[in-house]
Design an enzyme around this catalytic site. Structure first.
Site, PDB file in Angstrom:
ATOM      1  N   SER A   1      -9.884   1.392   7.239  1.00  0.00           N
ATOM      2  CA  SER A   1      -9.283   1.359   5.905  1.00  0.00           C
ATOM      3  C   SER A   1      -8.886  -0.013   5.397  1.00  0.00           C
ATOM      4  O   SER A   1      -8.511  -0.151   4.238  1.00  0.00           O
ATOM      5  CB  SER A   1      -8.059   2.281   5.862  1.00  0.00           C
ATOM      6  OG  SER A   1      -8.465   3.621   5.985  1.00  0.00           O
TER       7      SER A   1
ATOM      8  N   LYS B   1       0.837  -1.194   0.000  1.00  0.00           N
ATOM      9  CA  LYS B   1       0.000   0.000   0.000  1.00  0.00           C
ATOM     10  C   LYS B   1       0.878   1.253   0.000  1.00  0.00           C
ATOM     11  O   LYS B   1       1.894   1.310   0.705  1.00  0.00           O
ATOM     12  CB  LYS B   1      -0.904   0.010   1.241  1.00  0.00           C
ATOM     13  CG  LYS B   1      -1.808   1.237   1.359  1.00  0.00           C
ATOM     14  CD  LYS B   1      -2.673   1.164   2.613  1.00  0.00           C
ATOM     15  CE  LYS B   1      -3.528   2.410   2.760  1.00  0.00           C
ATOM     16  NZ  LYS B   1      -4.404   2.354   3.954  1.00  0.00           N
TER      17      LYS B   1
ATOM     18  N   SER C   1      -9.007   3.615   3.058  1.00  0.00           N
ATOM     19  CA  SER C   1      -7.949   4.136   2.214  1.00  0.00           C
ATOM     20  C   SER C   1      -7.187   3.055   1.447  1.00  0.00           C
ATOM     21  O   SER C   1      -6.415   3.364   0.539  1.00  0.00           O
ATOM     22  CB  SER C   1      -6.958   4.939   3.064  1.00  0.00           C
ATOM     23  OG  SER C   1      -6.334   4.117   4.045  1.00  0.00           O
TER      24      SER C   1
END
Length: 498
Positions: A174, A73, A150
């Protein structure tokens, strides 16, 4: 090769490679081919690392996932020598000189990293549409919709079959929100279970945890085994599990007592599909022999949301300051909404910040009281299905007002007008269930158990359900997830072919 590659989770891919039935290089090329096929439409991978991956795949690899393709990520998962912009133009070219602890543990597990996945600027939204990249990240189940945030790029990549699991993090939902939106499994570990250094001892006051989003429960369990444990300089060491998580999921959980609620903690609407997902889960749990009944912890949902948003404002201000110190970026390098949030973070007093943070203890005690009677707390993961791209964009009038407020530095005026309470409701109404786990440091997971169309003639979309466990008890969550995966398999459910 993709049709064959996509059938396997990371655990079985590692086994195939270990047996010599396929090489790490061949598996990597299958992953790269799939990425080339679907990523132009999805915008899940924002920073390719193909050359690095090919070189690594050629070398000797060791670890439980030796040779398995993987994605990181673009937030908190720094890879030395690779840009780590965290979704922000202010950090577009900033490159760390060392791996994050979690990245090193992924590498030590034998994973072959071939890119980074998109995140909203500083991981601030439940939608992944940063201005840094030319297009928003899209949901493979419906390209008109978001995969969430996210960890939206991660969820899109896993759901689309680019990789069976990928790195993610969760400071307000997230991991769980994108997992729910994309029909995947997402476990948020307890505070301190996985290290976040060396850049931070804890991230977001300990509210944020790192792990993965995956298609299979066993991948999440085995990857947690690989990355768990305190890092050098960790502020505290959480007690290790009684046994490896991969071993724990080999047997079903004990008979559990589970309290559930479909009421939004903010009193805002909850979509019928989200309610139906919990009802379906409750019925399945009862069939499996668990005790399931309506119940919820005695938490003031609005107070909790205000505590969360106060921390959120402060973290934005600090994140912007860090970016400016690293790169010398000016204000225009940050997105408009980020600049407003940063202004609010600089305006709120240290005293109020500390007072709001002290309230986290109230929520921790209330949840602990709940867990005296119930092993787990069940809710919808989200209150609404994934929004359409652009649906929650700031309206032009509000954007114009924001520019005026920023020009005047009128943060106190915004606080005095009650704008913060309005912001709490508008920003969290779609996702009001996840922050409880973050502020209490407890482990939680989203499990995909329900699919339904949200509009006439539209595609079926996944709906996740959330389970929250007592601090440190990831084992019970994973055992239950494995039981549910066996009773109501989801791995065979894939988005429409792209």
């Amino acid at each position: 090769m993709f049709a064959e590659y996509s059938r396997y989770d990371a655990t079985e891919l590692a086994a195939l490679i270990a047996r010599g039935e396929v090489s790490a290089g061949e598996v990597l090329e299958a992953a790269l081919a799939r990425a080339a096929q679907v990523n132009p439409a999805l915008a899940a991978i924002c920073l390719p690392m193909e050359a690095i991956a090919r070189e690594r795949a050629r070398g000797p690899l060791a670890g439980p996932f030796a040779g398995v393709p993987f994605l990181l990520k673009d937030m908190g998962q720094d890879f030395a020598g690779v840009p780590s912009p965290s979704g922000s133009r202010a950090l577009r070219d900033w490159m760390p000189d060392r791996h994050a602890y979690i990245v090193q543990r992924f590498l030590d597990a034998g994973l072959v990293v071939f890119g980074k996945t998109a995140s909203p600027e500083f991981a601030l939204k439940a939608e992944t549409s940063p201005r840094l990249w030319p297009q928003p990240t899209r949901n493979p189940w419906d390209l008109a919709r978001t995969p969430g945030g996210s960890s939206g790029g991660t969820a899109a990549a896993v759901a689309a079959g680019i990789v069976p699991a990928a790195g993610a993090s969760d400071g307000g939902g997230s991991i769980r929100i994108p997992a729910a939106y994309c029909g995947l499994f997402g476990l948020r570990p307890s505070r301190g279970r996985v290290p976040c250094g060396p850049a931070d001892g804890e991230h977001w006051e300990g509210a944020s945890s790192q792990h993965v989003i995956s298609r299979s429960v066993r991948d999440s369990a085995r990857l947690l085994d690989a990355i768990a444990g305190p890092g050098h300089g960790a502020p505290f060491a959480i007690a290790p599990p009684a046994q490896a998580y991969a071993e724990a999921i080999a047997r079903p959980p004990r008979r559990l007592r589970i309290g559930f609620s479909t009421r939004s903690p903010l009193g805002t609407p909850v979509h019928p599909g989200c309610v139906a997902a919990v009802q379906r889960a409750a019925a399945l749990l009862a069939e499996l022999g668990h005790v399931v009944e309506p119940a919820e912890p005695a938490v003031d949902g609005r107070a909790l949301a205000r505590s969360f948003i106060t921390m959120y404002f402060g973290q934005v201000a600090a994140g912007m300051a860090r970016a400016r110190a690293l790169t010398g970026a000016g204000e225009d390098a940050f997105e408009l909404e980020t600049r407003v949030l940063g202004l609010l973070g600089r305006t709120i007093s240290a005293g109020e910040y500390v007072s709001r943070h002290a309230q986290w203890n109230d929520y921790t005690l209330a949840l602990a009281d709940f867990h005296r009677q119930y092993d787990l707390y069940l809710t919808p993961t989200t209150a609404q299905p994934p929004n359409r791209i652009g649906e929650i964009d700031t309206p032009p009038g509000q954007r114009a007002l924001a520019r005026v407020v920023l020009a005047l530095g009128a943060g106190r005026l915004l606080l005095a007008t009650g704008m913060v309470d309005e912001l709490v409701e508008t920003s969290l109404a779609r996702v009001p269930f996840t922050q409880l786990s973050n502020l209490t440091g407890t482990p939680s997971m989203s499990v995909p158990l329900h699919w339904a169309a949200v509009e006439e003639g539209g595609p079926e979309l996944p709906f996740g359900v959330q389970f929250v466990a007592p601090f440190g008890d990831e084992a019970t969550l994973l055992q239950l997830a494995a039981e549910l995966e066996l009773a109501a398999p989801w791995q065979a459910r894939r988005p429409p072919a792209r």
